[in-house]
Design an enzyme around this catalytic site. Structure first.
Site, mmCIF file in Angstrom:
data_model
loop_
_atom_site.group_PDB
_atom_site.id
_atom_site.type_symbol
_atom_site.label_atom_id
_atom_site.label_comp_id
_atom_site.label_asym_id
_atom_site.label_seq_id
_atom_site.Cartn_x
_atom_site.Cartn_y
_atom_site.Cartn_z
ATOM 1 N N HIS A 122 0.812 -1.231 0.000
ATOM 2 C CA HIS A 122 0.000 0.000 0.000
ATOM 3 C C HIS A 122 0.841 1.274 0.000
ATOM 4 C CE1 HIS A 122 -3.734 -2.127 0.372
ATOM 5 N NE2 HIS A 122 -3.453 -2.627 1.566
ATOM 6 N N ASP A 159 -3.179 -10.422 -2.467
ATOM 7 C CA ASP A 159 -3.743 -9.894 -1.222
ATOM 8 C C ASP A 159 -5.177 -9.419 -1.507
ATOM 9 O OD1 ASP A 159 -2.584 -8.598 1.608
ATOM 10 O OD2 ASP A 159 -4.245 -7.453 0.740
ATOM 11 N N HIS A 161 -6.665 -6.861 -0.571
ATOM 12 C CA HIS A 161 -6.723 -5.415 -0.816
ATOM 13 C C HIS A 161 -5.918 -5.076 -2.071
ATOM 14 C CE1 HIS A 161 -7.190 -5.975 3.596
ATOM 15 N NE2 HIS A 161 -8.180 -5.115 3.411
ATOM 16 N N ASP A 242 -5.253 -12.552 3.223
ATOM 17 C CA ASP A 242 -6.475 -12.017 3.813
ATOM 18 C C ASP A 242 -7.711 -12.188 2.924
ATOM 19 O OD1 ASP A 242 -5.242 -10.224 2.112
ATOM 20 O OD2 ASP A 242 -5.169 -8.564 3.543
HETATM 21 ZN ZN LIG Z 1 -4.536 -6.957 2.629
#
Ligand SMILES: [Zn+2]
Length: 307
Positions: A122, A159, A161, A242
């Site tokens: 991120h 992931d 996200h 996740d």
């Molecule tokens: Zn994540």
């Protein structure tokens, strides 16, 4: 050939607030899951500043270095925290991922898994966010290209996200294909299919909340063809776990078997295009049991393919 597992105790020196999902205990969960597998252990070295500067400006590196508190913890934003020891942890996460690239490209390992924290995908060029300080996987991709002279790499992010940071750091990088699957809508909000990169080299695979194995496999099948056409000389993986059904931060329904399948297919692509060279680095995964089982499944496939 060998599969290398790169980690460092400094990952446990990065302290987040009580109740924060990205916590020290994640390292022990991964450690216990991989302990006993026939992996070659290496310590993650500190990255030189010049490595970070492959993707971030000096001002960002200076900001993170200066933000580290002498005691207690400080929030850079509501999600992203630093404690004494966080800078070293982050620099070893970068250094470990770069070392993994070096080992695999030198032929000293067939593949490598970097189990460090904080995660990195991120972190944007000038912005720490989403638990991340530096974009480890993008930096390692640039090292493979600029230091080792590769012509094409693929960075694959599963992931849950979107890897907005990796996308930002590699937006103009025509030598790096970036493929990310992620739940949408979900933090950080980016990752739509029309975000394609300056050279059309970014492929986003948004997945609906509640979707599971069938939907993820269908989305990834299309991406595999794109990776195959790219003919990468190295595949780097942002391995977040996740998307697991048990994870508290998202609503996809992947199981260990899905991580095993995806890893196997990526290893197939690596075997076909680059002698099986894979560097995987840990991103998210916040249910400790699911993180342990999924990371063991993922690394187990790397081991099977190295035999
Ligand atoms: Zn994540």
């Amino acid at each position: 050939m060998t599969v290398v597992w790169i980690s460092h105790a400094a990952s446990e020196g990065h302290v987040t607030p009580e109740g924060h999902p990205e916590r020290i205990e994640r390292m022990a969960a991964v450690e216990a899951a991989l302990d006993g597998l026939p992996l070659e252990r290496r310590y993650a070295p500190m990255a030189a500043d010049a490595e970070v500067l492959r993707c971030h400006p000096q001002s960002h590196l200076d900001r993170i270095r200066r933000a580290e508190p002498v005691e207690g913890i400080v929030g850079l934003d509501p999600d992203t925290w630093m404690s004494p020891g966080s800078f070293e942890a982050a620099m070893r996460a970068v250094g470990g991922t770069c070392a993994a690239v070096d080992l695999v490209l030198a032929g000293e390992a067939s593949s490598a898994f970097v189990g460090c924290r904080p995660p990195g995908h991120h972190a944007e060029r000038e912005k720490p966010m989403g638990f991340c300080l530096f974009g480890s996987v993008a930096i390692a991709a640039r090292r493979a290209l600029d230091h080792h002279g590769l012509g094409r790499v693929a960075v694959v992010d599963f992931d849950v996200h979107h890897g907005n940071g990796t996308q930002d750091l590699l937006w103009d990088e025509g030598r790096a294909l970036f493929v990310s699957s992620h739940q949408m809508p979900l933090y950080p909000g980016t990752g739509a299919v029309d975000e394609r990169g300056a050279h059309g080299q970014i492929l986003n695979l948004p997945l609906a909340p509640g979707s599971g194995s069938a939907e993820m496999r269908e989305a990834w099948e299309a991406a595999f063809r794109r990776i195959e056409d790219w003919q990468p000389e190295l595949i780097l993986i942002s391995a977040g776990f996740d998307a697991h059904a048990a994870d508290p931060l998202a609503n996809l329904n992947w199981r260990e078997e899905d991580f095993r399948w995806l890893t196997g297919r990526l290893c197939d692509l690596a075997a076909a295009s680059c002698g099986g060279r894979v560097v995987s680095t840990l991103e998210g995964g916040y249910d400790l049991a699911a993180l342990a089982a999924s990371s063991a499944a993922h690394v187990g496939v790397l081991l099977e393919r190295s035999a």
